[in-house]
Design a protein around this motif. Structure first.
Motif, PDB file in Angstrom:
ATOM      1  N   ARG A 493       0.794  -0.938   0.180  1.00 48.66           N
ATOM      2  CA  ARG A 493       0.026   0.023   0.335  1.00 48.66           C
ATOM      3  C   ARG A 493       0.652   0.974   0.054  1.00 48.66           C
ATOM      4  O   ARG A 493       0.356   2.042  -0.883  1.00 48.66           O
ATOM      5  CB  ARG A 493      -0.749   0.195   1.365  1.00 48.66           C
ATOM      6  CG  ARG A 493      -1.648   0.731   1.210  1.00 48.66           C
ATOM      7  CD  ARG A 493      -2.692   0.932   2.427  1.00 48.66           C
ATOM      8  NE  ARG A 493      -3.497   1.960   2.484  1.00 48.66           N
ATOM      9  CZ  ARG A 493      -3.320   3.652   2.560  1.00 48.66           C
ATOM     10  NH1 ARG A 493      -1.905   3.521   3.012  1.00 48.66           N
ATOM     11  NH2 ARG A 493      -3.982   3.919   2.633  1.00 48.66           N
ATOM     12  N   GLU A 497       0.656   4.615  -2.641  1.00 48.24           N
ATOM     13  CA  GLU A 497       0.231   5.646  -2.053  1.00 48.24           C
ATOM     14  C   GLU A 497       1.946   6.987  -2.680  1.00 48.24           C
ATOM     15  O   GLU A 497       1.471   7.588  -3.364  1.00 48.24           O
ATOM     16  CB  GLU A 497       0.349   5.818  -0.409  1.00 48.24           C
ATOM     17  CG  GLU A 497       0.388   6.535  -0.706  1.00 48.24           C
ATOM     18  CD  GLU A 497       0.442   7.372   1.266  1.00 48.24           C
ATOM     19  OE1 GLU A 497       1.261   8.748   2.060  1.00 48.24           O
ATOM     20  OE2 GLU A 497      -0.501   6.801   1.694  1.00 48.24           O
ATOM     21  N   ARG A 501       0.940   9.182  -6.145  1.00 43.67           N
ATOM     22  CA  ARG A 501       1.394  10.708  -5.848  1.00 43.67           C
ATOM     23  C   ARG A 501       1.917  11.382  -7.629  1.00 43.67           C
ATOM     24  O   ARG A 501       2.415  12.415  -7.795  1.00 43.67           O
ATOM     25  CB  ARG A 501       2.068  11.376  -4.897  1.00 43.67           C
ATOM     26  CG  ARG A 501       2.196  11.179  -3.531  1.00 43.67           C
ATOM     27  CD  ARG A 501       2.666  11.276  -2.439  1.00 43.67           C
ATOM     28  NE  ARG A 501       1.911  11.576  -1.245  1.00 43.67           N
ATOM     29  CZ  ARG A 501       1.038  11.848  -0.633  1.00 43.67           C
ATOM     30  NH1 ARG A 501       1.028  12.456  -1.152  1.00 43.67           N
ATOM     31  NH2 ARG A 501       1.014  11.653   0.844  1.00 43.67           N
ATOM     32  N   ILE A 549      -7.203   4.985  -1.035  1.00 39.61           N
ATOM     33  CA  ILE A 549      -5.771   5.835  -1.234  1.00 39.61           C
ATOM     34  C   ILE A 549      -5.735   7.445  -1.331  1.00 39.61           C
ATOM     35  O   ILE A 549      -5.861   8.209  -0.395  1.00 39.61           O
ATOM     36  CB  ILE A 549      -4.371   5.162  -2.000  1.00 39.61           C
ATOM     37  CG1 ILE A 549      -4.285   3.817  -0.620  1.00 39.61           C
ATOM     38  CG2 ILE A 549      -3.056   5.759  -1.591  1.00 39.61           C
ATOM     39  CD1 ILE A 549      -3.486   2.963  -1.774  1.00 39.61           C
ATOM     40  N   THR A 553      -4.947  10.607   1.362  1.00 38.82           N
ATOM     41  CA  THR A 553      -4.076  11.670   1.040  1.00 38.82           C
ATOM     42  C   THR A 553      -4.397  12.961   0.257  1.00 38.82           C
ATOM     43  O   THR A 553      -3.209  13.188   0.732  1.00 38.82           O
ATOM     44  CB  THR A 553      -2.845  10.651   0.065  1.00 38.82           C
ATOM     45  OG1 THR A 553      -3.769  10.390  -1.568  1.00 38.82           O
ATOM     46  CG2 THR A 553      -2.462   9.548   0.702  1.00 38.82           C
TER      47      THR A 553
END
Length: 753
Positions: A493, A497, A501, A549, A553
């Motif tokens: 995970r 992530e 991004r 996710i 975030t």
């Protein structure tokens, strides 16, 4: 002195007029020749002495006319001998005021009038009295020097004064040093006097209590601050010992150590609890010094002040250092201490301990959209619920943000521990009421057990955190015990992530479109835009792996904006290419829904693509709607006023309620695929779907069922009055190019909301 030669006119051992030396055996002519040679030698000798002397030597005649002026005098006064010989002294070198003053003083001493002139310098020499006085010499350049002047009368063999000889030594530097020393002594005396006065003032006005005792520890003086602090007047304590102030809180060993250090080191500094005259006990900070004279102790001086306020501040600072300022719960530091102690007890008693890691779902969204006040109140209420939901022996701590920790000591077996965790979850998943608004923030909970999952604080925290993230990955609002395989999943995970991004700026996202079919007209009415992630290494990543996710975030906001912009642009392009005017349905995340100026953002996208508001349908889940009902109603009304269609996505899986359906200005219910899948074979699902369609119809809401894959499902939904369908029966999600091809093979129509 006119006619006087500073050299001797006769040998010092020969009287004047002596013409022969009896018994010498020398003739008169021979003696006269030898005498002349001797006298000449003596004269040269005296002249050499005068010129080489370091003292100023000035000779005068009887009336004060200068007849001789040596080299030292030239250097001292700046005059050449030729400039002063033949001139009268003291007018040239002396200060007239000094001369006048000395004349008056000398007259008093000698009992006769002394005129202020040359006589002032030679009066005592005339009388055969030796005298050495300090005078000022005035140099040729106008400067002044101090000299020590001695004047001697020059007499002939008959004792008659022939002139005077003045010998002077420059004492300017000595005078300067004397003045410097005198000034320093004066300053020192002044400073000493000032210190004495200051000491008295300090003693009297000091804010610190001062107590002075003799060598036997009998009090001999106290200052006003002592009286103010202790309540005792000076007359009540003088002659007594400091024991009168004892609080009784210190044992004899404390005082023995104090006296030992006073004897050995001459000072003691520390905290003492004392008792005032009124009986109240207070802490004071004391500095006690032993005063010694010639090595023997003569007095003790104690300075002390009340530190009650400082102690309160220290306690407050200590509290703040160990507690969360918002909720009052133990913070990370205190949690570490308590967890360490709890583990030590568990090891000693061989008992099980459970560490529970709690994170509130959607807290950041609530905090960002509703403001920090709502967020703070939510955290405070959560802390209160946690404290009321555990035993007194358990510890509840706030780690930071929306993360909480609970330590269950003597947790029992897994079943017992599970019951405690389930109880906490039920407590936390109840709606919160903040300033009249109902807010839902259910928890995600991870549990790690000692000794199975770790034997130290760090390991147990890491494993409880891992379990909590697994709950979030599975859809949140749940709990789980830690399992070793979770570590791999968490690492996966984290990597996902990190890649997420970068995906947007690298252009790795794409949209797929799934058709929506109208049952009454049996034709295409719109499309749902579905985001996909084409990872360069992982391939196509499923939305259920990266959307949660992105939500956590905050990346969902720029991603959602991109989806909205891209979908609207594509629908407009289809229209320009003659493929029909279709509505586009776009899912709106919780973060997007509550972000500031949502309506303005949507307006800008629609305007940029020349798309009417009726062509856009926004899908919002029930959980998003229920986070803050009042705010949700306001946002929905703003969107409705623009003409945008609103659909509740996945209806029936969240907080389904007639009350909120009636309150929210929505247009459509989207029946979740989990109910549609078995409607042909499961009477329960069939009944639920029929009830949803009937309820919607009675409230004037449209319905669309998703996940339709068979004709049997289609026939059932048509019979119940469902208006639109979406699923593999009509078309799988497809790329924009494939959608164009698909529409080219079918008849299109135009529809508005």
């Amino acid at each position: 002195m006119s006619g006087i030669d500073i050299g001797l006119s006769t040998p010092p051992n020969m009287a004047e007029g002596e013409g022969s030396m009896s018994g010498s055996g020398l003739s008169a002519a021979s003696v006269d020749g030898d005498r002349g040679t001797l006298v000449q030698s003596l004269i040269e000798w005296q002249r050499a002495i005068l010129e080489s002397a370091n003292f100023s030597i000035i000779a005068t005649d009887r009336e004060g006319c200068i007849v001789s002026f040596n080299a030292a005098a030239e250097r001292m006064l700046g005059y050449a001998a030729g400039e002063v010989i033949g001139k009268q002294t003291p007018a040239i070198f002396h200060d007239s005021q000094e001369v006048v003053a000395r004349a008056w003083q000398l007259g008093e001493e000698l009992g006769e009038e002394i005129l202020p002139g040359f006589e002032v310098f030679v009066a005592k020499a005339r009388r055969g009295i030796a005298e050495e006085l300090e005078w000022s010499y005035l140099r040729k350049d106008g400067s002044r020097i101090s000299v020590l002047l001695s004047v001697t009368a020059l007499r002939n063999s008959a004792g008659v004064i022939q002139g005077f000889l003045g010998i002077a030594m420059d004492i300017s530097e000595r005078k300067r040093l004397e003045r410097t020393v005198a000034e320093a002594q004066a300053r020192e005396l002044s400073q000493y006097a000032q210190r004495l006065r200051l000491s008295d003032k300090v003693f009297e006005y000091s804010s610190e209590a001062i107590m002075v005792t003799d060598a036997e520890a009998k009090i001999i003086n106290v200052n006003p601050a002592f009286t103010w602090l202790t309540g005792y007047r000076a007359d009540e304590v003088i002659g007594r010992t400091p024991h009168i102030l004892s609080s009784g809180r210190h044992d004899p060993a404390f005082y023995e150590d104090m006296w030992r250090r006073l004897m050995q080191e001459g000072q003691w500094t520390g905290e003492i609890w004392d008792r005032r005259k009124d009986g109240s006990i207070y802490p004071k900070w004391a500095v006690i010094n032993a005063v010694r004279e010639n090595g023997a102790i003569t007095h003790y001086v104690a300075l002390f002040s009340d530190i009650s306020e400082r102690k309160e501040h220290e306690e407050r600072i200590n509290y703040l250092a160990h507690h969360d300022h918002l909720t009052g719960l133990p913070n990370r530091l205190m949690f570490q201490e308590r967890m360490s102690h709890a583990l030590a007890r568990a090891k000693r008693t061989e008992s099980r301990l459970a560490l529970v890691f709690i994170d509130l779902d959607r807290f950041k969204n609530i905090n960002d959209s509703l403001g920090h006040h709502f967020g703070d109140q939510l955290l405070i209420q959560t802390a209160q619920r946690l404290k009321s939901g555990v035993r007194v022996s358990d510890t509840v701590a706030r780690l930071g943000g929306d993360e909480f920790l609970v330590i269950f000591e003597n947790a029992g077996d897994q079943n017992t521990c599970a019951k405690q965790v389930i109880h906490l979850r039920k407590t936390l998943e109840q709606p919160y009421v903040i300033d009249g608004s109902v807010i839902h923030a259910p928890p995600s909970i991870g549990v790690a057990l000692y000794p199975e999952d770790g034997s130290d604080v760090e390991t147990l925290m890491r494993h409880a955190d891992t379990a909590m993230y697994q709950v979030k990955a599975r859809g949140r609002n749940g709990w789980a015990f830690y399992a070793p395989r979770m570590n791999d999943e968490v690492q996966e995970r984290i990597a996902l992530e990190r890649d997420l991004r970068l995906a947007l700026e690298r252009g790795e996202f794409l949209l797929h479109y799934q058709p929506q079919w109208d049952l009454d007209s049996d034709r295409l009415i719109g499309w749902e835009a579905l985001v996909r992630w084409q990872h360069p290494e992982r391939g196509l990543v499923a939305p259920d792996r990266f959307i949660p996710i992105a939500e956590e975030t905050g990346l969902i906001v720029p991603l959602g904006d991109w989806v909205l912009e891209t979908a609207c642009a594509e629908v407009r392009a289809w229209e320009r290419d003659g493929l029909g005017e279709h509505r586009i349905a776009v899912n709106l995340s919780a973060r997007q829904f509550t972000q500031h100026e949502l309506g303005t953002r949507v307006d800008a996208i629609l305007a940029a693509n020349h798309l009417s508001a009726g062509r856009l349908e926004l899908e919002i889940t029930e959980s998003v709607l229920m986070e803050d009902a009042e705010r949700t109603v306001d946002i929905l009304r703003q969107l409705k006023r623009r003409g945008i269609c609103i659909a509740i996505d996945d209806f029936g899986t969240g907080y389904s309620s007639l009350a909120y359906l009636k309150a929210f200005p929505v247009d459509k219910l989207k029946i979740d695929r989990s109910f549609v899948r078995d409607i042909v074979v499961d009477p329960n699902d069939a009944a639920i779907v029929a009830a949803i369609i009937s309820m919607a119809r009675s409230m004037g809401l449209a319905t669309i069922a998703e996940g339709v894959e068979s004709e049997g499902q289609r026939n059932f939904l048509t019979a119940q009055g469902c208006q639109a369908l979406q699923g593999y029966l009509f078309g799988r999600p497809m790329s924009a190019a494939d959608a164009r091809h698909w529409m080219g093979c079918r008849e299109t129509g135009t529809v508005s909301c």
